[in-house]
Scaffold this motif. Structure first.
Motif, PDB file in Angstrom:
ATOM      1  N   TYR A 293       0.840  -1.200   0.000  1.00 49.00           N
ATOM      2  CA  TYR A 293       0.000   0.000   0.000  1.00 49.00           C
ATOM      3  C   TYR A 293       0.877   1.252   0.000  1.00 49.00           C
ATOM      4  N   VAL A 295       0.156   5.843   0.267  1.00 54.70           N
ATOM      5  CA  VAL A 295      -0.755   6.981   0.272  1.00 54.70           C
ATOM      6  C   VAL A 295       0.088   8.243   0.287  1.00 54.70           C
ATOM      7  N   ASP A 297       1.803  11.698   1.267  1.00 53.91           N
ATOM      8  CA  ASP A 297       2.287  12.149   2.575  1.00 53.91           C
ATOM      9  C   ASP A 297       2.121  13.657   2.787  1.00 53.91           C
ATOM     10  N   HIS A 302       5.024   9.864  -0.961  1.00 53.34           N
ATOM     11  CA  HIS A 302       4.092   8.867  -0.450  1.00 53.34           C
ATOM     12  C   HIS A 302       4.657   8.165   0.778  1.00 53.34           C
ATOM     13  N   HIS A 311      -1.474   0.873   6.786  1.00 53.42           N
ATOM     14  CA  HIS A 311      -1.927   1.745   5.703  1.00 53.42           C
ATOM     15  C   HIS A 311      -3.085   2.617   6.171  1.00 53.42           C
ATOM     16  N   ASN A 312      -4.022   2.034   6.897  1.00 51.14           N
ATOM     17  CA  ASN A 312      -5.167   2.815   7.381  1.00 51.14           C
ATOM     18  C   ASN A 312      -4.707   3.927   8.310  1.00 51.14           C
ATOM     19  N   ASN A 314      -1.859   5.464   8.076  1.00 51.29           N
ATOM     20  CA  ASN A 314      -1.272   6.472   7.178  1.00 51.29           C
ATOM     21  C   ASN A 314      -2.346   7.290   6.472  1.00 51.29           C
ATOM     22  N   VAL A 315      -3.440   6.621   6.115  1.00 56.17           N
ATOM     23  CA  VAL A 315      -4.545   7.327   5.457  1.00 56.17           C
ATOM     24  C   VAL A 315      -5.178   8.320   6.421  1.00 56.17           C
ATOM     25  N   ARG A 316      -5.386   7.906   7.666  1.00 52.38           N
ATOM     26  CA  ARG A 316      -5.972   8.823   8.660  1.00 52.38           C
ATOM     27  C   ARG A 316      -5.073  10.034   8.877  1.00 52.38           C
ATOM     28  N   TRP A 318      -3.002  11.313   6.698  1.00 55.50           N
ATOM     29  CA  TRP A 318      -3.092  12.123   5.485  1.00 55.50           C
ATOM     30  C   TRP A 318      -4.367  12.967   5.479  1.00 55.50           C
ATOM     31  N   ARG A 319      -5.489  12.357   5.867  1.00 53.72           N
ATOM     32  CA  ARG A 319      -6.752  13.098   5.904  1.00 53.72           C
ATOM     33  C   ARG A 319      -6.731  14.180   6.968  1.00 53.72           C
TER      34      ARG A 319
END
Length: 329
Positions: A293, A295, A297, A302, A311-312, A314-316, A318-319
């Motif tokens: 995965y 996402v 940065d 990334h 990964h989740n 990292n996504v949180r 990023w958001r």
């Protein structure tokens, strides 16, 4: 009688002196500096005779006298060796130097740079804007078949000839890199390598990330996971334009197209852009990694992860960064 002969010889000698003086003056004009005080570009169309060339040079201020230049060309026996094209003449270049340049074919070269990741249609639009090129593009290659590089061309070259050179360069690069590919790759042909390289190209513009991104997609293909690449979705919903002009929506991610790798398994049927040589090299020799995965940065790069849980997180992150950036605007 004797006086008459002496007068004749004296007259002939005078004529010889005059001829020598004229020849010396002409030679000085031929090798001496010309009238231009800055670089001058002159276009010599095909089929232009010596007189026409001399007139163009005089009109452009490269030579002071068209007649003198024409006489010099004829004296050099060079009337059939002058080559058409666009020439850049240095300030103060002599008529002799002008002739040498016209005989050498040292023409002006223009350049067009094709950025990585453009579609074939975008490259065609780029060439249409090059006013030094001529003609229409009558035949475009399939998507992904143009190598992004800087290409030199002469004024008057056809757009089709430049497109053909780009296609030939891609064929050569793909063949060369395919022959040196790593073993055990989950791609079976140069065409599949081109498809995957186009996805890698659109996913990252950072050179050192390409092998890692390629490694992620290689791992996902080996495991039978969907690639889930946003650029493939964009290509499908934009009808091959490669750009949307808006953010991707959840509806876009669920919209079935032949290129939507959130919906289809494996590779899409065609490339989604023209990949660079570096992207091709990354796909054919990807980084050995356990990443599955990645996402964004927030800095243009990334963050990579081997597990979905990581990964989740990292996504949180990023958001959260996106929300923070919107508040600070």
């Amino acid at each position: 009688m004797r006086r008459a002969i002496l007068r004749l010889f004296a007259g002939l000698f005078g004529l010889l002196l005059i001829a020598a003086a004229v020849a010396f003056w002409g030679w000085q004009q031929w090798i001496g500096p010309g009238p231009s005080t800055e670089q001058v570009n002159v276009v010599i169309p095909k089929g232009t005779g010596v007189g026409g060339i001399a007139a163009r040079l005089e009109q452009a201020g490269v030579v002071a006298d068209a007649t003198l230049f024409r006489a010099g060309v004829l004296a050099e026996g060079a009337s059939r060796s002058l080559q058409a094209g666009e020439y850049a003449f240095d300030p103060g270049i002599s008529p002799a130097g002008v002739l040498a340049k016209l005989r050498s074919g040292d023409r002006v070269l223009h350049q067009v740079t094709v950025p990585e990741g453009l579609t074939v249609r975008q490259v065609a639009t780029l060439l249409q804007a090059q006013s030094e090129l001529t003609g229409e593009i009558e035949k475009l290659p399939p998507e992904g078949r143009l190598l992004p590089e800087t290409y030199a061309f002469e004024r008057g070259d056809s757009r089709q000839s430049v497109i053909d050179r780009m296609a030939a360069a891609m064929d050569a690069a793909l063949q060369q890199l395919w022959e040196g590919r790593a073993e055990g790759l989950p791609i079976d042909s140069p065409d599949e390598a081109l498809v995957l390289a186009s996805i890698v190209e659109r996913e990252t513009g950072i050179a050192e990330e390409r092998p890692l991104v390629a490694g992620v997609f290689t791992n996902r293909l080996r495991k039978g996971m969907r690639l889930q690449s946003d650029p493939t979705v964009i290509y499908g919903v934009s009808d091959g334009l490669g750009t949307l002009g808006r953010p991707l929506s959840r509806t876009d991610l669920k919209t079935p197209t032949d290129w939507n790798t959130y919906v289809i398994a494996g590779l899409p049927p065609t490339p989604i852009a023209n990949p660079s040589r570096a992207a091709l090299a990354a796909v054919l020799d990807p980084a050995e990694t356990d990443y599955l995965y990645f996402v964004a940065d927030g800095t243009g790069g990334h963050v990579f992860a081997a597990s979905l849980a990581e990964h989740n997180r990292n996504v949180r992150a990023w958001r959260a960064q996106q929300r923070k950036d919107r508040v600070s605007e």
